[in-house]
Scaffold this motif. Structure first.
Motif, PDB file in Angstrom:
ATOM      1  N   ARG A  18     -74.064  -9.555  18.575  1.00 37.85           N
ATOM      2  CA  ARG A  18     -74.252 -10.893  19.131  1.00 37.85           C
ATOM      3  C   ARG A  18     -73.251 -11.085  20.267  1.00 37.85           C
ATOM      4  NH1 ARG A  18     -73.105 -13.601  14.935  1.00 37.85           N
ATOM      5  NH2 ARG A  18     -75.215 -14.178  14.218  1.00 37.85           N
ATOM      6  N   THR A  20     -71.647 -13.600  23.254  1.00 37.92           N
ATOM      7  CA  THR A  20     -71.465 -15.008  23.605  1.00 37.92           C
ATOM      8  C   THR A  20     -70.481 -15.111  24.784  1.00 37.92           C
ATOM      9  OG1 THR A  20     -69.613 -15.233  22.051  1.00 37.92           O
ATOM     10  CG2 THR A  20     -71.819 -15.730  21.202  1.00 37.92           C
ATOM     11  N   HIS A  59     -76.641 -20.118  23.682  1.00 34.92           N
ATOM     12  CA  HIS A  59     -75.313 -19.840  23.137  1.00 34.92           C
ATOM     13  C   HIS A  59     -75.086 -18.386  22.717  1.00 34.92           C
ATOM     14  CE1 HIS A  59     -74.581 -24.104  23.202  1.00 34.92           C
ATOM     15  NE2 HIS A  59     -75.656 -24.326  22.458  1.00 34.92           N
ATOM     16  N   GLU A  60     -76.134 -17.563  22.688  1.00 37.61           N
ATOM     17  CA  GLU A  60     -75.940 -16.188  22.265  1.00 37.61           C
ATOM     18  C   GLU A  60     -77.093 -15.304  22.717  1.00 37.61           C
ATOM     19  OE1 GLU A  60     -75.800 -16.470  17.979  1.00 37.61           O
ATOM     20  OE2 GLU A  60     -77.976 -16.180  17.811  1.00 37.61           O
TER      21      GLU A  60
END
Length: 238
Positions: A18, A20, A59-60
């Protein structure tokens, strides 16, 4: 960002990460890739390969990793750098990381302003950020080690002899110095002074330990310029 650098905290599964923050913004605004497309990626201090985008939102971003390649060859250089002014320090750290230096000693010297040692850029997180920016630029994953030594004389007397043992040991110094040697892949230690250079006492101390002053011509360069010029003169392009 020529390499998406993956850190341990990014993993959400064995081969899935992930992303970010700053890297997400760069992926979204600069690379503008779509689901199913891939980026060049590498694991910090690990292998290099590709990251295929699975999903991206505000956001990701979620990527699947395939990492099979070794990082670029390490430059056989240890750089001893008199602490530069903070603005120059950031760029110089990035440059050394991008060029493959893996061992950096930040030292004090007579012409280093005392205020430089209070900069927040010397925090572990700030140094890590600048080094990773350099790695992302170069497509490398091997993070340099940075050692901070605020006392010149103890460093030169107690650590330098072992550091340079069996290596090509050079001081970048424009006065009473030999011409820069031919490029070589020999293990080397290079000392680079502050703005204004090392004072004679400092050069003498390092010479007593076995270091040799060299110059790269008549022109006096800023630290941020001298570092890449020296490294490109001392080592063959790999």
């Amino acid at each position: 960002m020529n390499l998406l650098l993956i850190e341990a905290t990014d993993y959400i599964d064995t081969h899935q990460v992930r992303i970010t923050g700053r890297r997400l913004a760069h992926i979204r605004d600069v690379h503008q890739i779509e689901v199913g497309q891939s980026l060049r990626a590498g694991e910090l201090n690990g292998l290099i390969g590709t990251a295929q985008l699975q999903n991206i939102g505000e956001h990701e971003a979620i990527f699947n990793l395939t990492l099979t390649e070794q990082a670029p060859k390490v430059l056989p250089a240890t750089v001893i750098l008199a602490m530069p002014r903070p603005k120059m320090f950031k760029r110089t750290l990035q440059t050394m990381a991008a060029m493959g230096v893996k061992e950096i000693y930040l030292i004090n010297a007579y012409r280093v302003d005392k205020s430089y040692w209070s900069t927040p850029l010397l925090s572990e997180s700030a140094i890590h950020e600048q080094l990773t920016l350099g790695l992302e630029q170069a497509g490398d994953t091997l993070l340099p080690k940075v050692h901070i030594r605020k006392r010149f004389k103890p460093f030169v007397e107690d650590e330098l002899p072992q550091l340079i043992s069996g290596k090509r040991a050079l001081i970048a110094h424009p006065y009473n110095a030999k011409e820069c040697p031919e490029p070589s892949l020999e293990e080397s230690v290079i000392a680079i002074g502050p703005e204004g250079g090392f004072i004679p006492y400092e050069v003498d101390m390092m010479q007593q330990q076995g270091m040799e002053p060299i110059h790269i011509g008549q022109r006096i360069l800023r630290v941020e310029t001298a570092v890449p010029v020296l490294l490109s003169r001392l080592f063959p392009i790999q």
